[in-house]
Design a protein around this motif. Structure first.
Motif, mmCIF file in Angstrom:
data_model
loop_
_atom_site.group_PDB
_atom_site.id
_atom_site.type_symbol
_atom_site.label_atom_id
_atom_site.label_comp_id
_atom_site.label_asym_id
_atom_site.label_seq_id
_atom_site.Cartn_x
_atom_site.Cartn_y
_atom_site.Cartn_z
ATOM 1 N N UNK B 189 -26.631 51.734 -2.130
ATOM 2 C CA UNK B 189 -25.267 52.237 -2.025
ATOM 3 C C UNK B 189 -24.524 51.355 -1.038
ATOM 4 N N UNK B 190 -23.801 50.346 -1.521
ATOM 5 C CA UNK B 190 -23.030 49.525 -0.598
ATOM 6 C C UNK B 190 -21.703 50.221 -0.285
ATOM 7 N N UNK B 191 -21.425 50.395 0.987
ATOM 8 C CA UNK B 191 -20.162 51.032 1.359
ATOM 9 C C UNK B 191 -19.235 49.965 1.917
ATOM 10 N N UNK B 192 -18.031 49.902 1.350
ATOM 11 C CA UNK B 192 -17.079 48.883 1.785
ATOM 12 C C UNK B 192 -15.760 49.559 2.116
ATOM 13 N N UNK B 193 -15.183 49.156 3.228
ATOM 14 C CA UNK B 193 -13.859 49.657 3.563
ATOM 15 C C UNK B 193 -13.887 50.854 4.491
ATOM 16 N N UNK B 194 -12.764 51.526 4.524
ATOM 17 C CA UNK B 194 -12.608 52.644 5.450
ATOM 18 C C UNK B 194 -13.198 53.908 4.828
ATOM 19 N N UNK B 195 -13.903 54.669 5.614
ATOM 20 C CA UNK B 195 -14.439 55.934 5.116
ATOM 21 C C UNK B 195 -13.632 57.070 5.721
ATOM 22 N N UNK B 196 -12.886 57.776 4.883
ATOM 23 C CA UNK B 196 -12.222 58.979 5.379
ATOM 24 C C UNK B 196 -13.056 60.176 4.940
ATOM 25 N N UNK B 197 -12.764 61.354 5.483
ATOM 26 C CA UNK B 197 -13.618 62.512 5.166
ATOM 27 C C UNK B 197 -13.761 62.759 3.673
ATOM 28 N N UNK B 198 -12.634 62.603 2.949
ATOM 29 C CA UNK B 198 -12.698 62.878 1.511
ATOM 30 C C UNK B 198 -13.650 61.897 0.819
ATOM 31 N N UNK B 199 -13.534 60.629 1.194
ATOM 32 C CA UNK B 199 -14.369 59.627 0.561
ATOM 33 C C UNK B 199 -15.815 59.811 0.959
ATOM 34 N N UNK B 200 -16.038 60.184 2.222
ATOM 35 C CA UNK B 200 -17.402 60.397 2.683
ATOM 36 C C UNK B 200 -18.079 61.478 1.842
ATOM 37 N N UNK B 233 -17.693 60.298 10.832
ATOM 38 C CA UNK B 233 -18.347 59.562 9.753
ATOM 39 C C UNK B 233 -19.830 59.383 10.046
ATOM 40 N N UNK B 234 -20.153 59.094 11.313
ATOM 41 C CA UNK B 234 -21.556 58.915 11.671
ATOM 42 C C UNK B 234 -22.351 60.190 11.409
ATOM 43 N N UNK B 235 -21.764 61.323 11.793
ATOM 44 C CA UNK B 235 -22.464 62.583 11.540
ATOM 45 C C UNK B 235 -22.621 62.829 10.056
ATOM 46 N N UNK B 236 -21.601 62.439 9.314
ATOM 47 C CA UNK B 236 -21.693 62.607 7.871
ATOM 48 C C UNK B 236 -22.843 61.769 7.311
ATOM 49 N N UNK B 237 -22.973 60.581 7.859
ATOM 50 C CA UNK B 237 -24.054 59.698 7.425
ATOM 51 C C UNK B 237 -25.409 60.352 7.703
ATOM 52 N N UNK B 238 -25.526 60.930 8.895
ATOM 53 C CA UNK B 238 -26.778 61.609 9.247
ATOM 54 C C UNK B 238 -27.040 62.752 8.274
#
Lengths: 132, 311
Positions: B189-200, B233-238
């Motif tokens: 899963x390559x993530x590119x660009x800005x991550x906003x809550x909706x996209x996360x 975003x970091x917490x979302x990643x976790x």
């Protein structure tokens, strides 16, 4: 609602078919732990594919089952957590730490096969102690 | 432009106010239209010349400008004559569809329509220069209509642009989260660009679905293309890592930049549960190692495939 507990070789499979009350869950826990000893099985699989909601009590019960079964000599693996359920659980902080989870029943059986083989391998080779 | 959409009224201090004017305004308009029809060729050429001189529509050739100018001119006169703007609206939408991809800017479109207005007004001045009163009345009926036409074309152009922007945003949103299968049981899963809550959220949902659909065992999330990461975003990643584990997949995060690494440690996000590897290549190698460890137990279930012995 009674949860059927099936025996498959060395393993017990509890397949949850519908939403369970807290009492049902407690009952499942007791039944499973009792059977683990009675049937001398090496692994327990709890299939939760049919659950679309998982609350804190359910998660705690699953964790308890895993820990208790380990004390009775069996590995436990939870299978079939739905993607939405998984994300909801994580957001609620219910992460089932220390409990093995895999995708589905097939994976669960493969996982337990791997685990039991590992354990027998650990016991079998009686090498002279020390490696050089 | 300080005119409101639809109702453009320009009052000018004229000698002939109100009552007499409205009676004859239809007649004046007819006269005006007849004048414009008569001098079509000449006015059109003048307009095209002024467009070129003002260096508008540089993306188009002279012939194209002339062809479009003709079409716009005819639509313009028709709108003046009938007072209905539907045809002009439709035309300006089609025109925008054609010229936006060629890089024509809003100011150019507004510019050429205003130029046409000026060219026509000049020709009216010349025609009625001996009769100032009549000129005023002609302008009284011409100006509101002309302004409204300019408005219609400009709004049509801007609306078309906005439609394209919306469409592209949609496309980007869909494109932005590809979950790729590299080999059996391994997703990237390559993530590119800005991550906003909706996209996360969308990312996580897609990843979890893909894990189940592909029966993935290991997932490599590559964040090389992420410029910045905040605690949310970091917490979302976790959380995503945890949720993937519940589905039986191990997640490896790769490509955390030095800046992000520093930020995460400084703001105190707990990443101890997360397996991280420096770059994507290392991540895939690690993933293959994990898959190799797990591979042996799976074959015996179905007899169709012999365990791979030679390759």
């Amino acid at each position: 609602m009674e949860v059927p507990i099936l025996r498959q070789g060395q393993y017990l499979i509890a397949s949850i078919q519908s939403a369970l009350t807290d009492a049902d869950l407690s009952h499942l826990r007791e039944a499973l732990i009792a059977q683990v000893g009675r049937s001398r099985c090496r692994g327990v699989i709890v299939d939760v594919t049919a659950l679309d909601v998982m609350d804190s009590f359910a998660v705690r019960t699953l964790r308890d089952i895993a820990h208790m079964a380990r004390l009775r000599g069996a590995e436990t693996v939870i299978v079939g957590i739905q993607p939405d359920v998984a994300f909801a659980m994580v957001q609620l902080g219910l992460t089932l730490k220390g409990v093995a989870t895999v995708l589905d029943l097939e994976e669960g059986l493969a996982f337990l096969d791997g685990r039991t083989k590992e354990r027998t391998l650990e016991v079998k080779p009686k090498r002279p102690s020390g490696r050089g | 432009m300080n005119t409101k959409k639809g109702t453009t009224v320009m009052t000018r201090p004229s000698e002939g106010p109100g009552s007499g004017l409205t009676e004859s305004s239809a007649g004046l308009l007819r006269e005006l239209v007849a004048h414009l029809r008569q001098n079509r060729t000449q006015l059109r050429e003048e307009w095209a010349r002024r467009i070129t001189r003002a260096e508008l529509l540089t993306a188009m050739t002279e012939e194209e400008i002339f062809a479009e100018a003709t079409a716009v001119y005819d639509n313009y006169v028709e709108a003046l004559e009938t007072g209905t703007f539907e045809a002009l609206q439709a035309y300006s939408r089609r025109l925008s569809e054609r010229i936006i991809p060629r890089g024509v800017e809003t100011d150019e479109v507004v510019g050429i329509v205003l130029l046409l207005r000026d060219v026509l007004a000049r020709s009216l001045f010349t025609k009625y220069q001996d009769n100032v009163e009549k000129l005023n009345r002609i302008l009284d009926s011409y100006e509101p209509a002309a302004n409204r036409i300019a408005n219609t074309v400009a709004v049509g152009f801007v609306e078309e642009r906005e439609r394209i922007i919306r469409q592209q945003q949609e496309a980007i949103r869909e494109l932005s989260t590809p979950v790729l299968q590299v080999r059996e049981r391994l997703l990237i899963l390559p993530i590119i660009g800005v991550i906003d809550p909706q996209r996360a959220r969308q990312l996580t949902e897609q990843l979890l679905r893909a894990i189940r659909a592909n029966r993935a065992k290991v997932v490599v999330i590559d964040v090389t293309g992420v410029a910045a990461m905040d605690s949310g975003v970091a917490n979302h990643l976790v959380q995503t890592v945890e949720a993937s584990r519940l589905l039986g997949a191990t997640v490896i995060v790769t490509g955390l930049s030095p800046e992000i690494a520093q930020t995460l440690v400084t703001i105190g996000v707990d990443l101890s549960e997360m397996a991280t590897v420096g770059d994507l290549q290392g991540g895939i190698e690690e993933a293959e190692r994990l898959l190799a460890d797990r591979a042996p137990p799976s074959p015996p279930m179905r007899g169709e495939l012999p365990p791979e012995t030679s390759r």
